[in-house]
Design a protein around this motif. Structure first.
Motif: not given
Length: 411
Positions: A128-135
């Motif tokens: 799984y890889y999130s397209l979002l990245d809050w970092h």
């Protein structure tokens, strides 16, 4: 111009439609505060507050071999694990960030251990890889409806360059497709508002992935956020397409210390049957805790699956929907000339196999024991000569209160 290749698609999906059942693993820094994987967003938590969990992360009980064995025993055929979730923390050793497991007290590549363990059990490997990245400093914050700092104008987007973020995450996906051997399933998550499709550089991304992992199965969340249809999906010619429904055991995907609202194992088993009866797969989530252990409730549910699948797995693996109408007492799955009637509640009198004629039946067997179930010739259904009835005997209580499965072999 790209054209859909149905033959290549079916070849790529063959193992997936045979498997029908998989495990999802949501695990990361959020397992420490244990208030769900969206904690940074739901609590609008600043980066500096979240970083204390990075400093603390040390899953001393992490043993992916144990996880993989539990998945296999439960009858699952593939596993998907969060290589990176929305918080941007990477469980793999990426050269493009310091925000990764190798820089925590764990001090090692946790995805490497995971893929090795899953392969050792003969299961298919998913990431799984999130397209979002809050970092990431170039991912939008202020005004983005999911970002933690969405209500903080001081965290504006003036100096953020989204194209740099796209390049960053493409590079990380390249690492995942290059450094861990054959990847069977790549699970992107997720699109929303205008953040979809070419905003993510989707065409270029897929071309790169296919060049490195030509047989990998890729989900559709580069375009959507998980919308689906209750009866499955079909292509423009009306042909069925493979699909998957994902469920949590309780209410959260990541570990939540106060969430004990776990669904009964019986309900989840029936949900698996429902998915297969509509031509789809089910992937069931476990959220390990901060030490790297499955919640005890999750273990219990997996054990319930293990017991049921050991007896009835043939009614799931390689099966799909039937053209017969859904019976009032349960569901039907089918593989070739074998119809599997999943019986949730008994009838009073012989069981009607609506849509099946008596002269079409070669044999009826109980799946768990193999014993012969006779075709009924009782007078009580003599007004229905075109419907076959199965004689389950005089006991009104089914041998399996969750789902009693009989196999109807057609001539």
């Amino acid at each position: 111009m790209w054209q859909f290749d149905r033959q290549a698609y079916e070849k790529r999906m063959a193992w997936f439609t045979q498997a029908r059942f998989g495990m999802f693993l949501h695990w990361g820094l959020y397992s420490i505060p244990a208030r769900g994987e969206w904690i940074r967003s739901t609590e609008e938590m600043p980066e500096e507050e979240y970083m204390k969990y990075f400093d603390e992360f040390n899953p001393v009980d992490y043993d992916p071999r144990k996880w993989a064995r539990m998945a296999k025993e439960a009858g699952m055929k593939y596993v998907v694990m969060t290589a990176k979730h929305h918080d941007g923390f990477c469980l793999f050793d990426s050269q493009y960030t310091d925000f990764k497991a190798t820089n925590t007290k764990a001090g090692r590549d946790l995805i490497r251990e995971y893929v090795d363990a899953v392969r050792a059990e003969g299961l298919k490997v998913g990431l799984y890889y999130s397209l979002l990245d809050w970092h990431h400093p170039d991912f939008p914050q202020y005004g983005d409806r999911n970002a933690p700092m969405r209500n903080h104008p001081e965290c504006g987007n003036e100096n953020r360059h989204f194209e740099r973020y796209v390049e960053y995450f493409h590079n990380q996906v390249r690492e995942l497709c290059t450094n861990y051997g054959k990847i069977d399933l790549l699970w992107f998550d997720f699109s929303y508002d205008d953040m979809r499709g070419e905003k993510w550089g989707a065409t270029k991304l897929i071309e790169m992935v296919r060049s490195l992992q030509p047989d990998v199965i890729i989900d559709n969340r580069l375009e959507v956020s998980g919308e689906g249809r209750p009866e499955g999906i079909r292509d423009v010619q009306g042909n069925p397409m493979a699909w998957e429904s994902c469920f949590t055991m309780n209410r959260n995907w990541g570990y939540c210390g106060t969430d004990h609202l776990f669904k009964p194992g019986s309900l989840l088993i029936r949900k698996l049957v429902e998915c297969v009866s509509k031509g789809g797969n089910m992937i069931l989530n476990v959220g390990p805790d901060a030490r790297g252990n499955f919640p005890k409730e999750s273990v219990q549910i997996l054990q319930e699956f293990a017991a049921w699948m050991k007896k009835n797995g043939e009614s799931i693996y390689g099966c799909t929907f039937s053209e017969l109408p859904k019976p009032e007492y349960g569901r039907i799955t089918q593989r070739g000339k074998n119809l599997y009637f999943h019986i949730y509640e008994n009838t009073i009198g012989p069981l009607p196999l609506v849509g099946v004629k008596p002269d079409e039946v070669k044999a009826i067997r109980a799946v768990d024991t193999g014993y012969e179930i006779p075709v009924s010739h009782s007078w009580v259904h003599s007004d229905y000569p075109d419907t076959c009835f199965a004689d389950l005997g005089p006991d009104p209580v089914l041998p399996d209160p969750v789902d009693y499965v009989i196999r109807v072999e057609l001539k």
